[in-house]
Design a protein around this motif. Structure first.
Motif, short mmCIF file in Angstrom:
data_model
loop_
_atom_site.label_atom_id
_atom_site.label_comp_id
_atom_site.label_asym_id
_atom_site.label_seq_id
_atom_site.Cartn_x
_atom_site.Cartn_y
_atom_site.Cartn_z
N ARG A 108 15.31 69.38 30.13
CA ARG A 108 14.51 69.95 31.22
C ARG A 108 14.40 68.96 32.38
O ARG A 108 14.58 69.32 33.54
CB ARG A 108 13.13 70.35 30.74
CG ARG A 108 12.25 70.86 31.90
CD ARG A 108 10.92 71.37 31.46
NE ARG A 108 11.12 72.68 30.87
CZ ARG A 108 10.58 73.08 29.72
NH1 ARG A 108 9.79 72.29 29.05
NH2 ARG A 108 10.83 74.27 29.25
N GLU A 153 15.72 69.74 36.08
CA GLU A 153 14.75 69.83 37.18
C GLU A 153 14.98 68.75 38.24
O GLU A 153 14.75 68.99 39.42
CB GLU A 153 13.33 69.78 36.64
CG GLU A 153 12.95 71.04 35.89
CD GLU A 153 11.56 71.01 35.30
OE1 GLU A 153 10.94 69.91 35.24
OE2 GLU A 153 11.08 72.08 34.87
N ASP A 164 17.24 70.16 40.62
CA ASP A 164 16.83 71.47 41.15
C ASP A 164 17.80 72.58 40.73
O ASP A 164 18.21 73.41 41.55
CB ASP A 164 16.69 71.44 42.68
CG ASP A 164 15.56 70.54 43.12
OD1 ASP A 164 14.52 70.51 42.44
OD2 ASP A 164 15.72 69.84 44.15
#
Length: 70
Positions: free
Chosen positions: A4, A8, A11
């Motif tokens: 994750r 992230e 993006d």
């Protein structure tokens, strides 16, 4: 596991990374949430994609750089 965080940081959505891996978004979500074990081939593909080591993704090291190739 750091899936994750890596995703992230760039993006990228789960849908985008699942497309890259040729799997469903729900399957990828289960890998991220550690509800399902990620196959070795996909783990290697993600390490190459993110430019890191499988050990970093798995949380076995805090060194983000990939290992040098011989």
């Amino acid at each position: 596991m750091r899936l994750r965080d890596l995703r992230e940081d760039r993006d990228i959505t789960q849908v985008e990374i699942a497309r890259f891996l040729h799997i469903g978004q729900n399957t990828y979500s289960q890998y991220e949430n550690e509800k399902r074990q990620i196959p070795l081939s996909l783990l290697i593909a993600l390490a190459k994609y993110y430019g890191t080591s499988t050990d970093y993704i798995l949380g076995l090291t805090d060194v983000k750089k990939p290992y040098p190739r011989k």
